[in-house]
Motif scaffolding. Sequence first.
Motif, PDB file in Angstrom:
ATOM      1  N   ARG A  93       0.815  -1.208   0.000  1.00  0.00           N
ATOM      2  CA  ARG A  93       0.000   0.000   0.000  1.00  0.00           C
ATOM      3  C   ARG A  93       0.849   1.259   0.000  1.00  0.00           C
ATOM      4  NH1 ARG A  93      -2.502   3.781   2.316  1.00  0.00           N
ATOM      5  NH2 ARG A  93      -1.152   3.721   4.145  1.00  0.00           N
ATOM      6  N   ILE A  94       1.944   1.240   0.782  1.00  0.00           N
ATOM      7  CA  ILE A  94       2.829   2.400   0.804  1.00  0.00           C
ATOM      8  C   ILE A  94       3.476   2.600  -0.563  1.00  0.00           C
ATOM      9  CG2 ILE A  94       4.959   3.303   1.814  1.00  0.00           C
ATOM     10  CD1 ILE A  94       4.165   1.976   4.440  1.00  0.00           C
ATOM     11  N   SER A  95       3.911   1.484  -1.175  1.00  0.00           N
ATOM     12  CA  SER A  95       4.522   1.590  -2.501  1.00  0.00           C
ATOM     13  C   SER A  95       3.511   2.087  -3.525  1.00  0.00           C
ATOM     14  CB  SER A  95       5.080   0.229  -2.922  1.00  0.00           C
ATOM     15  OG  SER A  95       6.097  -0.193  -2.047  1.00  0.00           O
ATOM     16  N   ALA A  96       2.277   1.557  -3.446  1.00  0.00           N
ATOM     17  CA  ALA A  96       1.262   1.934  -4.431  1.00  0.00           C
ATOM     18  C   ALA A  96       0.815   3.375  -4.262  1.00  0.00           C
ATOM     19  CB  ALA A  96       0.058   0.999  -4.314  1.00  0.00           C
ATOM     20  N   ALA A  97       0.994   3.928  -3.060  1.00  0.00           N
ATOM     21  CA  ALA A  97       0.569   5.312  -2.846  1.00  0.00           C
ATOM     22  C   ALA A  97       1.460   6.305  -3.577  1.00  0.00           C
ATOM     23  CB  ALA A  97       0.564   5.618  -1.339  1.00  0.00           C
ATOM     24  N   GLY A  98       2.674   5.892  -3.915  1.00  0.00           N
ATOM     25  CA  GLY A  98       3.575   6.793  -4.628  1.00  0.00           C
ATOM     26  C   GLY A  98       3.764   6.353  -6.062  1.00  0.00           C
ATOM     27  N   PHE A  99       5.042   6.083  -6.383  1.00  0.00           N
ATOM     28  CA  PHE A  99       5.392   5.641  -7.729  1.00  0.00           C
ATOM     29  C   PHE A  99       6.073   4.265  -7.596  1.00  0.00           C
ATOM     30  CE2 PHE A  99       5.338  10.235  -7.807  1.00  0.00           C
ATOM     31  CZ  PHE A  99       4.620  10.528  -8.967  1.00  0.00           C
ATOM     32  N   PRO A 100       5.278   3.206  -7.597  1.00  0.00           N
ATOM     33  CA  PRO A 100       5.862   1.882  -7.299  1.00  0.00           C
ATOM     34  C   PRO A 100       6.736   1.332  -8.421  1.00  0.00           C
ATOM     35  CG  PRO A 100       3.538   1.669  -7.829  1.00  0.00           C
ATOM     36  CD  PRO A 100       3.815   3.141  -7.759  1.00  0.00           C
ATOM     37  N   SER A 101       6.415   1.646  -9.663  1.00  0.00           N
ATOM     38  CA  SER A 101       7.159   1.082 -10.795  1.00  0.00           C
ATOM     39  C   SER A 101       8.276   2.029 -11.201  1.00  0.00           C
ATOM     40  CB  SER A 101       6.228   0.831 -11.981  1.00  0.00           C
ATOM     41  OG  SER A 101       5.185  -0.033 -11.601  1.00  0.00           O
ATOM     42  N   ARG A 102       9.508   1.487 -11.312  1.00  0.00           N
ATOM     43  CA  ARG A 102      10.669   2.331 -11.598  1.00  0.00           C
ATOM     44  C   ARG A 102      11.524   1.652 -12.655  1.00  0.00           C
ATOM     45  NH1 ARG A 102      11.245   2.911  -5.077  1.00  0.00           N
ATOM     46  NH2 ARG A 102       9.163   3.762  -4.852  1.00  0.00           N
ATOM     47  N   TRP A 103      11.858   2.453 -13.673  1.00  0.00           N
ATOM     48  CA  TRP A 103      12.672   1.952 -14.781  1.00  0.00           C
ATOM     49  C   TRP A 103      13.855   2.905 -14.995  1.00  0.00           C
ATOM     50  CZ3 TRP A 103      11.320  -2.060 -18.415  1.00  0.00           C
ATOM     51  CH2 TRP A 103      10.111  -2.693 -18.119  1.00  0.00           C
ATOM     52  N   THR A 104      14.987   2.312 -15.304  1.00  0.00           N
ATOM     53  CA  THR A 104      16.072   3.173 -15.803  1.00  0.00           C
ATOM     54  C   THR A 104      15.746   3.565 -17.238  1.00  0.00           C
ATOM     55  OG1 THR A 104      17.372   1.321 -16.657  1.00  0.00           O
ATOM     56  CG2 THR A 104      17.736   1.944 -14.356  1.00  0.00           C
ATOM     57  N   TYR A 105      16.372   4.638 -17.674  1.00  0.00           N
ATOM     58  CA  TYR A 105      16.071   5.123 -19.027  1.00  0.00           C
ATOM     59  C   TYR A 105      16.467   4.095 -20.079  1.00  0.00           C
ATOM     60  CZ  TYR A 105      15.106   9.659 -16.940  1.00  0.00           C
ATOM     61  OH  TYR A 105      14.564  10.671 -16.201  1.00  0.00           O
ATOM     62  N   GLN A 106      17.588   3.433 -19.883  1.00  0.00           N
ATOM     63  CA  GLN A 106      18.037   2.456 -20.863  1.00  0.00           C
ATOM     64  C   GLN A 106      17.092   1.252 -20.911  1.00  0.00           C
ATOM     65  OE1 GLN A 106      20.704   2.660 -23.066  1.00  0.00           O
ATOM     66  NE2 GLN A 106      19.718   0.847 -23.891  1.00  0.00           N
ATOM     67  N   GLU A 107      16.631   0.805 -19.734  1.00  0.00           N
ATOM     68  CA  GLU A 107      15.704  -0.324 -19.696  1.00  0.00           C
ATOM     69  C   GLU A 107      14.374   0.045 -20.335  1.00  0.00           C
ATOM     70  OE1 GLU A 107      17.330  -2.456 -15.595  1.00  0.00           O
ATOM     71  OE2 GLU A 107      15.596  -1.119 -15.546  1.00  0.00           O
ATOM     72  N   PHE A 108      13.885   1.245 -20.055  1.00  0.00           N
ATOM     73  CA  PHE A 108      12.634   1.679 -20.664  1.00  0.00           C
ATOM     74  C   PHE A 108      12.773   1.757 -22.186  1.00  0.00           C
ATOM     75  CE2 PHE A 108       9.765   4.914 -22.262  1.00  0.00           C
ATOM     76  CZ  PHE A 108       8.559   4.551 -21.675  1.00  0.00           C
ATOM     77  N   PHE A 109      13.895   2.278 -22.644  1.00  0.00           N
ATOM     78  CA  PHE A 109      14.113   2.391 -24.082  1.00  0.00           C
ATOM     79  C   PHE A 109      14.156   1.003 -24.727  1.00  0.00           C
ATOM     80  CE2 PHE A 109      16.976   2.500 -27.738  1.00  0.00           C
ATOM     81  CZ  PHE A 109      16.381   3.486 -28.520  1.00  0.00           C
TER      82      PHE A 109
END
Length: 1825
Positions: free
Chosen positions: A691-707
């Motif tokens: 719940r704490i994670s979902a309240a903020g920004f739980p999903s995180r990607w580096t720029y290279q991984e997102f690309f």
Amino acid sequence: MAASELYTKYARVWIPDSDEVWKSAELIKDYKPGDKVLQLRLEEGKELEYCLDPKTKELPPLRNPDILVGENDLTALSYLHEPAVLHNLKVRFIDSKLIYTYCGIVLVAINPYEQLPIYGEDIINAYSGQNMGDMDPHIFAVAEEAYKQMARDERNQSIIVSGESGAGKTVSAKYAMRYFATVSGSASEANVEEKVLASNPIMESIGNAKTTRNDNSSRFGKYIEIGFDKRYRIIGANMRTYLLEKSRVVFQAEEERNYHIFYQLCASAALPEFKSLRLGNANSFYYTKQGGSPVIDGVDDAKEMVNTRQACALLGISDTYQMGIFRILAGILHLGNVEFASRDSDSCTIPPKHEPLTIFCDLMGVDYEEMSHWLCHRKLATATETYIKPISKLHAINARDALAKHIYANLFNWIVDHVNKALHATVKQHSFIGVLDIYGFETFEINSFEQFCINYANEKLQQQFNMHVFKLEQEEYMKEEIPWTLIDFYDNQPCINLIEAKMGVLDLLDEECKMPKGSDDTWAQKLYNTHLNKCALFEKPRMSNKAFIIKHFADKVEYQCEGFLEKNKDTVYEEQIKVLKSSKFKLLPELFKDEEKVLSPTSATSSGRVPLSRTLVKPAKARPGQASKEHKKTVGHQFRNSLHLLMETLNATTPHYVRCIKPNDFKFPFTFDEKRAVQQLRACGVLETIRISAAGFPSRWTYQEFFSRYRVLMKQRDVLSDRKQTCKNVLEKLILDKDKYQFGKTKIFFRAGQVAYLEKIRADKLRAACIRIQKTIRGWLMRKKFVRMRKAAITIQRYVRGYQARCYATFLRRTRAAITIQKFQRMYVVRKRYQHMRDATIALQALLRGYMVRLKYQMMLREHKCIIIQKNVRGWLARVHYRRTLKAIVYLQCCYRRMMAKRELKKLKIEARSVERYKKLHIGLENKIMQLQRKIDEQNKEYKSLLEKMGNLEITYSTETEKLRSDVERLRMSEEEAKNATNRVISLQEEIAKLRKELQQTQSEKKTIEERADKYKHETEQLVSELKEQNTLLKTEKEELNRRIHDQAREITETMEKKLVEETKQLELDLNDERLRYQNLLNEFSRLEERYDDLKDEMNLMVSIPKPGHKRTDSTHSSNESEYTFSSEITEADDLPLRMEEPSEKKAPLDMSLFLKLQKRVTELEQEKQSLQDELDRKEEQALRAKAKEEERPPIRGAELEYESLKRQELESENKKLKNELNELQKALTETRSPEVTAPGAPAYRVLLDQLTSVSEELEVRKEEVLILRSQLVSQKEAIQPKNTMTDATILLEDVQKMKDKGEIAQAYIGLKETNRLLESQLQSQKKSHENELESLRGEIQSLKEENNRQQQLLAQNLQLPPEARIEASLQHEITRLTNENLDLMEQLEKQDKTVRKLKKQLKVLTKRIGELEEGQMENISPGQIIDEPIRPVNIPRKEKDFQGMLEYKKEDEQKLVKNLILELKPRGVAVNLIPGLPAYILFMCVRHADYLNDDQKVRSLLTSTINGIKKVLKKRGEDFETVSFWLSNTCRFLHCLKQYSGEEGFMKHNTPRQNEHCLTNFDLAEYRQVLSDLAIQIYQQLVRVLENILQPMIVSGMLEHETIQGVSGVKPTGLRKRTSSIADEGTYTLDSIIRQLNSFHSVMCQHGMDPELIKQVVKQMFYIIGAVTLNNLLLRKDMCSWSKGMQIRYNVSQLEEWLRDKNLMNSGAKETLEPLIQAAQLLQVKKKTDEDAEAICSMCNALTTAQIVKVLNLYTPVNEFEERVLVSFIRTIQMRLRDRKDSPQLLMDAKHIFPVTFPFNPSSLALETIQIPASLGLGFISRV
């Protein structure tokens, strides 16, 4: 984004369900804002309408894409909510059999209720040193992270393990401790890590019990602090315990047990030492039988008792104390059986001489009357008087139980105290890791004081957990420079205040306990008055006034007030305690003597605890008079204080969380109950983390991984060189709401659901692309199919029409031909019929006329020949009768003999069991067949004779017929004359009548004869047919026998060949095993030697601190440079210069207590040695007397005597050396004593302890060897007077006397060297014997094959020959065979004669040399100096050959030679500019010159210095691959030179005549060759370690993580614990890095001139390391098990194979070492659905174990939506098919395994005289000879 965009048709959601908690459903209609109902379809196909809440209108939670299901980290899920977490855990647990899952910083561990092979030492090694996110979730990963952070951040760590009873908390904590013990090791030799692990069985036996939920439930909480030193090695531990469940001692619920220790005692009652405890079955004691379940399935309490006692012994609890503990425990059991009898309602009594109480008093050592009195009475003290008041039976029982609980609690505390003392650190602690194993949140139908305290502790832990999670989130946002907005999270401080604050529950409880008439009811009323309607977290049950409800963070819990006060006060009558304190049993008062000082058994400062360094919490100082007050503190107050101290400790450390989940209440393996799991997930804080994670920004990607992941959503013009800007531009187009994401410094942050939305867009884009590709390809396929069908139709039409036209033309031709055929055929039929009728008529006429004439003729003929027939037939009948009788007799004989022969044949068949018997039978059958053939020929001859006789009879008959005809003619003439002579008619008629009568008789006789002839002929034919059948049967049997003989011969041959191949393979395996064991022994010896040198250097550096104004130089200090196998071969004369050149070192003064221990041990050995010495002297005197009588006898065993005398001299020399060292030690002890140096923990102390231990271990072996050697010397009648004279003038006389008899210690000191030498000789001889046996077996196979072929050819030829020729051929063959055997025996005899002559010659030389040595010793050496004579342990026979091509140097230049040529030589310059192996050639040429001079001292000194120099340079630069490779090459070349020029025929085959002239002429250096071979093995192993250290960081990154084929695999969403990126950065290793490193290794080895076979072995070892490390990481990483990763691995392996082909190393066996990895990659790529696929997998993966195959299938994870998961049923099918496969259950490969190395002989073609020494080497002092 709007809900309408997400809740579209085919979107999947979760809806609540009463049975499964959450059920999956699919939308069948798009959702539109304002809709009150969702149209859904369940997974089973049922459709339903889901009504939305009219107030909140909250939509059901969305389901994550399938690609995210089964993730290692729950925070990687795009939709973070309860159903997603529950489903992910269930999929991992049920389908993949994975029990560990990350949830942010929490490790969720689900109890599998089954033993899993994931905790072995190989798994520990695999996780050691790895990043937490790079491996699959595991308790070892958490432990490694804690250990790494402790070392990196210099901060203490804590691992908090919590969960319900039965969830696996204790096991998880135990595995974490075992990981620390294995990885860190111990800082001392005390094996602290073993003691830490040994504390578990003790604490489990006294603190664990069986409950309805768990068979091994911990009924107390514990916090174990494992201490580490500055090098992060375990030095000690400390344990704190919390809230022991004392009530279990006296009460157990149904199906539960008391503490394990009681049942272990009862199960061991039959042991002799336990007889005095008077125990029995567990059902005979009240305290152990209440639960009705005294036995746990699969647990042997007697064996557990043995383990408990062993653990106690390991922790230093002596047998006396152990028996004391068991005595107290037995007393508690007997106390529970004490019964009370009521006198009245207020008093009770104990029956006199009550047996349980009597036993209790005897065991406790107290007075029976006093104890029985105070069990039934109590003392009341008022202000003025003291009263003794009887108590009721109920109160007496309660007092008895309270006493039992109190005794057990104190005993528990005492054991914990002693465990802490045993684990106490002896040195200063640098840091610690704490492991908290504490009870989880509990709620039952009836909750009492224990559950209240447990839930209170969990409230505190949950608060600390929430704050830590919140803090980590904040740090992540701050680091990425993202605007931080306050996240609302549940704070349970109000609940904690309700419990512990002023006027809280605990405060009111303590206040009530102080009231004289306080009760549970009044306390409940105070709670209602204080908190009801004032605190939202406090409630009162509707139907009860004795209970209250608290809203905890996990759930509401209703507590029953009954028993709270009693449990909080924990009262026991003081008089009973005083009775126990007065016990004569020493241990019992010890339990209570510190009771005034100890807060409680659950106190935070438990006994034995030492405050650890770096802990921010310090206990408060005790004030005067505080002890008495502290003693009166309640249990709740004490628990609150200890909990506060625990929280302060945890807050001062970095916490790591493990949440244990119980999947079901029935302990079924791998069974998941969703309801129970959800309850625990809510209780343990996992959902709060989500719940704490979902309240903020739980999903995180580096720029290279997102690309990399979403490159498919970008157009070419959108791709910029700046990846960050590219991602920003794309996201602004894809997600319009900018609040849904944030851009950090290195990462993009997404809110919940956004990654799923991006995945949906990506999947739609890929699906659209797939549809377009499918559309195009399907159109192309259909067009191609249409064109092909049209072309085929035209072709078919053409051929069909042509066929029809040809058929019509054929019909017309056939019709016309038919008419013509009919015309001619009808004409032919009519003509044929006419011709037939005409021919028939003519034939009938001819036949009729002929028949009439023949009839008339036959009548006349018969009448004419009757008389002749009678005459002949009667004679013939007589002869026939005789022959028939004779033949009948012969036939009877034949039948009888045949019957006897059949019986004999039956016997022979039974007896015939060998090939020779079949051959004999074959010969007998041939003889029988020949006899039968001969009989048949004779019968045929008889038959022919009969036929001839019949022919003669017919001829006779025809002649008689002719005569009759003539008579008839004459009668006719007579008839014509009868007209004239009628008077003769009557006589003629009578004569005719008579003739007719005789003719009739003759015809009847003829008929009879013909019948008999026919009968005989029939019988003869029948006999012939029977004989033929028998002949055929015999032939069949003969063929069958021949076939059996051939089959048996073939089977025997095949069996022998197969057996020979198996034996050969087994011999090869045994040889490799022996070689591997030997090389491991060398490796271990080398390691121990290096460790010894390092410790010695360290000791010298630490203890050689000179005193002010005084320095002492020890001239007797000996060099340890040659401590290797050949160290004993250096004489003291040679060693003396080395000693003088070494810098003087001050000996370390050592502890006097240690010296006294050593001297005591030496004194014990003196007596044994003295008795042996006396016996030896007596035997030697007898030998001297016997020798005087046998002086005329020639020496028989001269060579052996010389070897054994030299060996004895060597032992005595080593004895003297060690005596000198011991004298120096004694001097050091007597002269200086430094408490800092001689302390028990000092390095010198530890080194000497090590030496003493090794001496003690090897002493017995050395004594046996000395006794054997001396007995051999006595048996050879050699008088060797032992000399133990000491010449050191600085040693006192009494020291001389003491040290004189310490030769046994010296002999033990050289044990390792002697053991090595013996192993070397044994292995060498065994190797030679194995090779000889292998060659002989191969020769036998070849000879057997040739003999078999010869036999088959001969048999085939013999079968074609007649019988006489067969006999001659077999005789000729036998003669040839015997001749060949005779020739072979003659050759062997000649070889043996040659060997005998050679040995005789050597014996003469040795005998002559022994005589010369003895004469020289008697002439030049006095008896007192014999011990100092240079020793020659190596027997070096002289050779008389020419010498040339040598290098000369002076003896004093030897050290300079070693320095310039070995120690200071730069491998790179030599490898580039000079010939390979130049140092080896130079050294050998120097050895040749010493051999030419016949100077054995120079040879030995040079070889020893060379070996020591190589070892020094490798020790100094052992981490440099070039150096190690260079000296491995040169060592092998030096070894090959010693072999090539040794003069042995086996090594001279490839030499030129000139090279043969360079062979050694005087010395045989075979033993030094073995020493060099061992050195080469050590260098090879060091080379493998060096290349392994270089390759290790590259393998996983290059083989697994890096995308060699770009674009094949996409990066999946990851959670909080990021894995290593597969995108190549600047510092990332790739496959090219590995290949470049391999090229570097190969080029260096080639430049150094390393043998090609040795290069192949090095390459094979490198490839094995690459394959093993890659496969091990693949098996431990779920994200790597996918189809695309299998393709990457296959490509990488193909590149390695290409490298092997380029280097011509395909035959090195390196490719085969990669076979398990190749098969694992194939397993990832093959189809995994049907039974055929399962069969193909089973046949394909023969190099993988069953555990590895199942693990890969379980870990297989699709990267894209188009891949499919492996079904559980398919995995079970694989397991069923592989259940009969016998392979190792080990999951991981042994990456540390080193193949045994061999050094095949590789002679050099380089001539020694052509070698030039370059000036750059600085060897100008060497001159060519």
